[in-house]
Design a protein around this motif. Sequence first.
Motif, PDB file in Angstrom:
ATOM      1  N   ASP A 484      11.515  -3.349   3.440  1.00 35.57           N
ATOM      2  CA  ASP A 484      10.314  -4.178   3.506  1.00 35.57           C
ATOM      3  C   ASP A 484       9.183  -3.572   2.687  1.00 35.57           C
ATOM      4  O   ASP A 484       9.092  -2.353   2.504  1.00 35.57           O
ATOM      5  N   PHE A 485       8.297  -4.430   2.197  1.00 36.19           N
ATOM      6  CA  PHE A 485       7.093  -4.045   1.474  1.00 36.19           C
ATOM      7  C   PHE A 485       5.998  -5.057   1.823  1.00 36.19           C
ATOM      8  O   PHE A 485       6.283  -6.134   2.346  1.00 36.19           O
ATOM      9  N   VAL A 486       4.760  -4.689   1.488  1.00 36.50           N
ATOM     10  CA  VAL A 486       3.728  -5.707   1.352  1.00 36.50           C
ATOM     11  C   VAL A 486       3.486  -5.867  -0.142  1.00 36.50           C
ATOM     12  O   VAL A 486       3.556  -4.905  -0.909  1.00 36.50           O
ATOM     13  N   LYS A 487       3.224  -7.093  -0.548  1.00 37.98           N
ATOM     14  CA  LYS A 487       3.046  -7.383  -1.969  1.00 37.98           C
ATOM     15  C   LYS A 487       1.566  -7.601  -2.247  1.00 37.98           C
ATOM     16  O   LYS A 487       0.930  -8.443  -1.607  1.00 37.98           O
ATOM     17  N   VAL A 488       1.042  -6.843  -3.206  1.00 37.97           N
ATOM     18  CA  VAL A 488      -0.391  -6.916  -3.510  1.00 37.97           C
ATOM     19  C   VAL A 488      -0.585  -7.094  -5.004  1.00 37.97           C
ATOM     20  O   VAL A 488       0.343  -6.922  -5.808  1.00 37.97           O
ATOM     21  N   ARG A 489      -1.798  -7.421  -5.361  1.00 32.83           N
ATOM     22  CA  ARG A 489      -2.214  -7.457  -6.765  1.00 32.83           C
ATOM     23  C   ARG A 489      -3.380  -6.493  -6.932  1.00 32.83           C
ATOM     24  O   ARG A 489      -4.357  -6.553  -6.189  1.00 32.83           O
ATOM     25  N   PHE A 490      -3.254  -5.575  -7.907  1.00 31.10           N
ATOM     26  CA  PHE A 490      -4.307  -4.600  -8.156  1.00 31.10           C
ATOM     27  C   PHE A 490      -5.434  -5.233  -8.958  1.00 31.10           C
ATOM     28  O   PHE A 490      -5.193  -6.011  -9.896  1.00 31.10           O
ATOM     29  N   ASP A 491      -6.644  -4.879  -8.589  1.00 31.09           N
ATOM     30  CA  ASP A 491      -7.828  -5.342  -9.308  1.00 31.09           C
ATOM     31  C   ASP A 491      -7.888  -4.617 -10.653  1.00 31.09           C
ATOM     32  O   ASP A 491      -7.820  -3.389 -10.713  1.00 31.09           O
ATOM     33  N   GLU A 492      -8.015  -5.366 -11.751  1.00 33.10           N
ATOM     34  CA  GLU A 492      -8.035  -4.751 -13.073  1.00 33.10           C
ATOM     35  C   GLU A 492      -9.287  -3.915 -13.287  1.00 33.10           C
ATOM     36  O   GLU A 492      -9.254  -2.910 -14.008  1.00 33.10           O
ATOM     37  N   ALA A 493     -10.407  -4.293 -12.693  1.00 34.78           N
ATOM     38  CA  ALA A 493     -11.654  -3.545 -12.864  1.00 34.78           C
ATOM     39  C   ALA A 493     -11.715  -2.322 -11.944  1.00 34.78           C
ATOM     40  O   ALA A 493     -12.232  -1.276 -12.330  1.00 34.78           O
ATOM     41  N   ASP A 494     -11.182  -2.454 -10.725  1.00 27.48           N
ATOM     42  CA  ASP A 494     -11.197  -1.355  -9.757  1.00 27.48           C
ATOM     43  C   ASP A 494      -9.765  -1.070  -9.335  1.00 27.48           C
ATOM     44  O   ASP A 494      -9.206  -1.774  -8.487  1.00 27.48           O
ATOM     45  N   PRO A 495      -9.103  -0.053  -9.899  1.00 28.04           N
ATOM     46  CA  PRO A 495      -7.670   0.178  -9.651  1.00 28.04           C
ATOM     47  C   PRO A 495      -7.334   0.553  -8.216  1.00 28.04           C
ATOM     48  O   PRO A 495      -6.163   0.573  -7.851  1.00 28.04           O
ATOM     49  N   THR A 496      -8.348   0.860  -7.370  1.00 23.98           N
ATOM     50  CA  THR A 496      -8.044   1.163  -5.965  1.00 23.98           C
ATOM     51  C   THR A 496      -7.999  -0.087  -5.110  1.00 23.98           C
ATOM     52  O   THR A 496      -7.442  -0.083  -4.014  1.00 23.98           O
ATOM     53  N   LYS A 497      -8.575  -1.165  -5.593  1.00 22.10           N
ATOM     54  CA  LYS A 497      -8.703  -2.381  -4.793  1.00 22.10           C
ATOM     55  C   LYS A 497      -7.476  -3.263  -4.947  1.00 22.10           C
ATOM     56  O   LYS A 497      -6.940  -3.421  -6.049  1.00 22.10           O
ATOM     57  N   THR A 498      -7.007  -3.858  -3.852  1.00 21.95           N
ATOM     58  CA  THR A 498      -5.857  -4.766  -3.890  1.00 21.95           C
ATOM     59  C   THR A 498      -6.212  -6.087  -3.238  1.00 21.95           C
ATOM     60  O   THR A 498      -7.100  -6.165  -2.381  1.00 21.95           O
ATOM     61  N   TYR A 499      -5.472  -7.131  -3.647  1.00 21.01           N
ATOM     62  CA  TYR A 499      -5.624  -8.472  -3.077  1.00 21.01           C
ATOM     63  C   TYR A 499      -4.250  -8.953  -2.591  1.00 21.01           C
ATOM     64  O   TYR A 499      -3.206  -8.488  -3.071  1.00 21.01           O
ATOM     65  N   PRO A 500      -4.213  -9.884  -1.675  1.00 27.73           N
ATOM     66  CA  PRO A 500      -2.924 -10.489  -1.307  1.00 27.73           C
ATOM     67  C   PRO A 500      -2.274 -11.138  -2.531  1.00 27.73           C
ATOM     68  O   PRO A 500      -2.962 -11.744  -3.352  1.00 27.73           O
ATOM     69  N   ASN A 501      -0.979 -10.990  -2.662  1.00 26.44           N
ATOM     70  CA  ASN A 501      -0.257 -11.513  -3.825  1.00 26.44           C
ATOM     71  C   ASN A 501       0.933 -12.332  -3.334  1.00 26.44           C
ATOM     72  O   ASN A 501       1.931 -11.777  -2.870  1.00 26.44           O
ATOM     73  N   ASP A 502       0.806 -13.648  -3.421  1.00 31.41           N
ATOM     74  CA  ASP A 502       1.914 -14.511  -3.023  1.00 31.41           C
ATOM     75  C   ASP A 502       2.507 -15.242  -4.221  1.00 31.41           C
ATOM     76  O   ASP A 502       3.135 -16.299  -4.070  1.00 31.41           O
ATOM     77  N   ASP A 503       2.320 -14.660  -5.428  1.00 36.34           N
ATOM     78  CA  ASP A 503       2.929 -15.248  -6.623  1.00 36.34           C
ATOM     79  C   ASP A 503       4.439 -15.101  -6.562  1.00 36.34           C
ATOM     80  O   ASP A 503       4.973 -14.097  -6.062  1.00 36.34           O
ATOM     81  N   GLN A 560      -7.044  -0.387   6.572  1.00 37.01           N
ATOM     82  CA  GLN A 560      -8.147  -1.234   7.007  1.00 37.01           C
ATOM     83  C   GLN A 560      -8.615  -2.159   5.888  1.00 37.01           C
ATOM     84  O   GLN A 560      -8.942  -3.332   6.113  1.00 37.01           O
ATOM     85  N   THR A 561      -8.651  -1.628   4.660  1.00 40.53           N
ATOM     86  CA  THR A 561      -9.158  -2.399   3.514  1.00 40.53           C
ATOM     87  C   THR A 561      -8.083  -2.775   2.511  1.00 40.53           C
ATOM     88  O   THR A 561      -8.314  -3.622   1.651  1.00 40.53           O
ATOM     89  N   GLY A 562      -6.918  -2.139   2.589  1.00 43.31           N
ATOM     90  CA  GLY A 562      -5.866  -2.399   1.613  1.00 43.31           C
ATOM     91  C   GLY A 562      -6.039  -1.627   0.321  1.00 43.31           C
ATOM     92  O   GLY A 562      -5.269  -1.834  -0.629  1.00 43.31           O
TER      93      GLY A 562
END
Length: 867
Positions: A484-503, A560-562
Motif C-alpha cells: 500500500d501507498f498514499v499517492k501525492v503530487r509534489f508542489d513544484e514551487a515548494d518541494p516539501t508540500k504535497t497535494y492529493p493525487n487521484d490522476d 498532520q500536513t502531508g
Amino acid sequence: MSFSVVGSVNHLVAEYRRFLLSTYRLADPRLREQFESHIKQADVLVKGPYVTLANDFAREHTLKQLHEQGVGHKDLQRLKWSFGDQRLFLHQEQSLRRVEQLGRNVIVKTGTGSGKTEAFLLAVMSGVLRMRAEGVKGTKAILLYPMNALANDQLGRLRTLIRDSGVGVTFAMYTGESESVAATLGEPVEGNEFIRRTDIRQHQPDILLTNYKELEFMLVRKEDRTLFSPSLRFLVLDEIHSYRGALATEIACLIRRLKARAGVGEGKLRCVGTSATVSKDAGGDEALAEFVSALYGEPFSREDVIGETLVVKPPPSRTYQPPFVKLAPEEIQTFDHEDDAKLSDLVARITGQSLGSSGSMPQKIRAALEGNQLVALLERECREPRSMAELVQAVKAGIETAKALTDLELRTLIEAYLLVGSVGTEKDPPSLRPKLHTFFQGVYDVGLCMNPACRMLVRDGSETCPKCGSAVRPAALCRTCGQDFVKVRFDEADPTKTYPNDDFISDENTGFITPCVHVEQAGDDDDGEDEENGENKKPRKRQAHTKSRLKLMPKFVCHQTGRVYDEMPDGKAAATVTVQQVMRGRGNTCPVCNSTYPKGDILTLLRSGAASSNSVLATHHLDKLPAKERKLLIFADNRQEAAHQAGYMGDRHRQFAVRHAIEQVVQAAGAAGLALNDITHKLLEKFQDMGLVRRKLTSDEQRWWRKALEFEAANEFCLATHRRISLENLALVEVQYEFLDQLARDSRFSKACEQVGLKLDDGAILVRAILDHMRRHRAVAFDFYQRYLDPTKEPWSVLVSEPYSVGISEHERTAQYFMVDRPEAVPERIGRRVQVQCAGEGFGSRRAWRYHVPGREEGPSAGGSGG
C-alpha cells in the motif's frame, strides 16, 4: 420452466463482491480487514435487490375496432405489428388517440417490455400514411436516438413491420456508419428502404432514423438540406431520461435548429417521446411534462404523460393464512426448479396446501397461491420497488404470526414464494412475475490516513481523517504484491508540500509514500554497487529493477500536513513527523516486488474500473440463465466507451476462457497432472464444448487453433506469472518439474550440495527456484520464445486474426535470451545474469544458456517445457 430469479441475482451480487475482494488484495492485514469489512457490508456497494411484481397491462380495442371508431389510418392493419390481431395495450391506444384525435404531444412512460416502441410508431405511421394519401412529399418523421445501437435495433423493427405488408412507407437509417452497418443487420426491404446517402438525399424517405450527433452534422451539411422541409410533422425522442444536464441543453438547442431549418412553426410539430418512470420525489409527471416542454420547445401538460394501466385482479374465492416455515437459505439458492417433485414439495411446505393432480405445474401453483395472505401482501407492497429488508418488515407488520421468524428466515421464505410463483411460460403464465432491480457501485474516492499509528481507510473522499485528524491522501496499491501507498503530487514551487493525487497516470511530480513495507524485497546480491567487472575494475551498471528499488527512500513525513522533508524539521512539527518510505516518479514499476506494467502504472489507485466491473457483472449475469435465454444488452454513455467496453470484454473473455479451460483439464487429470506440451488438444476440446470453436474443423483450422492455444497456455505459465492474477499465483494450478524428485537420490547432486554447505532439501528448493526463474522469464523450449514474432508473417499473420485472435504485445515480439553466469564479453544489455554452481556433466562448470539472437551463434537450449 423458468429459472430462479432470486438465485441468479444473489449469485451476481456474491460474484461482484468476490471480484472486488480478489482484485484489491492489500498486503497490510489491518488495511485488508478494513477493506474487506467495507466490501461485505450490505447496501454499501450493492443496493438491492429491489423487488417489483409485474402485472398484465390493461387492453381494450384491436386496430380494426379503433379504425371503425375513426381512430388510425386503415392501412395500419396491414403492417406486421408484434401484437397481431390482439387488443392493444391501453397506453398504446391512448398514445394514438391523443396524437391523432386531440393533436397533442405525448410522452409514454411505462416499464420494460410494455410496447413503448409500438406506442409511438402507431401514431407516427398513421400520420405518415395520411400525409402520403394527401400527396405530401419529403421526410415526415425523424426518430432520434441517443446511440447507434438503439437506432440499429429500431431499423430491424421497421423492416419487420413493413416487409411484405404492401404499404408504401419509405424509411432509412442515417448515421455515421449506416452505409456499412445497415446491410450487416439483415436484409433491407426492397422498394421501401434506402441505404446509400445519395439515395436518401434524392428520395427523402418518409421516416428517418438517426442519432443526435449525426443530426447535428446533417443540419450543417449543404447536401443534406433537402431532408428538412415543412413536410416534417413528427419528432420522436427515445429514452428521454438519458438526456440530462448539459446534454439536455444541447439537445434542446438542436431541436430548435431543426425546426428552424425545416421551416416548421410553433405547434406544427407533433412531439412524441418515451421515458423511464419518474419518482414522486423527483416531481413525478408534473416535473416530466415541464422538462419535455423545455426540451422540445413545445407545450406538454401533465395529461400528455401516459403511464401504464394494469389489469385489476378479481377478488379470490377464498383467503387463508399460510404456515411460516423455516427454510435453509442454501435450499433456495440451489433449488432445481425443473424438478417437478421437489417443486411440488416446496409449494406444499410453504403454503400448507396440497397440489391438485390435474393441470400443468403453473396451473397447480396458481391454484395453491390463490387467496394466500402473504402473496396478497407481496402483490400490494411490490407495486413499487421494495428491498428485501423492507418486505421483511412489511410482512412482520401485516401478519402477526410472521414475527416468529428471524429476518433471515422470513427473507428466505419470501424468496421461496418468488421462486415458485415465477414458474411458468409465455403460453402458461406464472402466478408471480418478479423483477429484481439491483444497483452496483464501484470502489472509488478511497483515501488512507498518513498517520502510521492510525492507518484508517477513508471512503468518502475526505482529506482529513475523522479518527485522528491527520492528512488523508488517495490510497494506492501494487496490483501484484498488494503493498500500500498514499499517492501525492509534489508542489513544484515548494518541494516539501504535497497535494492529493487521484490522476490515473503518474509523472515525475508524483509521489508514493508508505510507513511500512509489508512484502519482503528481493535481494540485490548480483547488482551490488561496488561489484567489479573483470580486470578493468569498473563498476557494473545497476539493473533497472535495482534502480527502482532505490527510488524508495526514507524521508521525514509530517502526517498532520502531508509535507515531506529530507531532514527532521525544527519546532512543534517534529511531534507529528515520522520516517516513512517515499518514491518519487512514475508508478509503472513497484519498488517492493519489482513488478512492471509497461502500458501504465502498476501502482494504481484503490479504485475499480468501469470496464472491469461491467465485464464481471455482464459475465456472471449470464451464469444462471438457461442457454436459450442468454441475451444481454449493455449501454454506454458514448461510442468511445462502448468500443472500449467491447474490446475489454473480448480480450478478457478469451483470457478467462483459457484459464477456466486449463484449470478444468488439469483438475480432470488428477494427481498425475498434465505436461504443458500435451495440454493443447484438451484445450481445443474445451473450447469446442464452450462454443468458442466449431465442432467440425479442417486440418488447417485444427493446426492453427492448436498453435494459438499452445501460445496462450505457455504465456499463462511463462509470462502471466509476473502478474498477480494468474492460475499459478491464485494457487489454482501448481507447476511441477519432471525428474526433480530424483535429484535427492543422485550422488552427484548430494556431493554438490555438501561442497557448498547446503542441506539436500535446500538444494532441491534452490534448483526449483532456478527453474521457476527461468520459466517465468520464458527460458523454455517453445519455438515462439526463440524467434522474433512478426504479426505480418505466417504463422502469426493468421493467428492474430479472427477467429484465433492471438494477442501479441510489443514486448513479446523479441527473442528471449537467458544465461547462467554470463561471460564478461557479452554486453550486459542482452540479459539478466544468474550465477549457479552445479556438479557432474553440465554441473561443476559455469555454462552460458541462451536462445538464438539474430547475428549470433546458437547456444545450448535451456530448460524444458515447464510441464
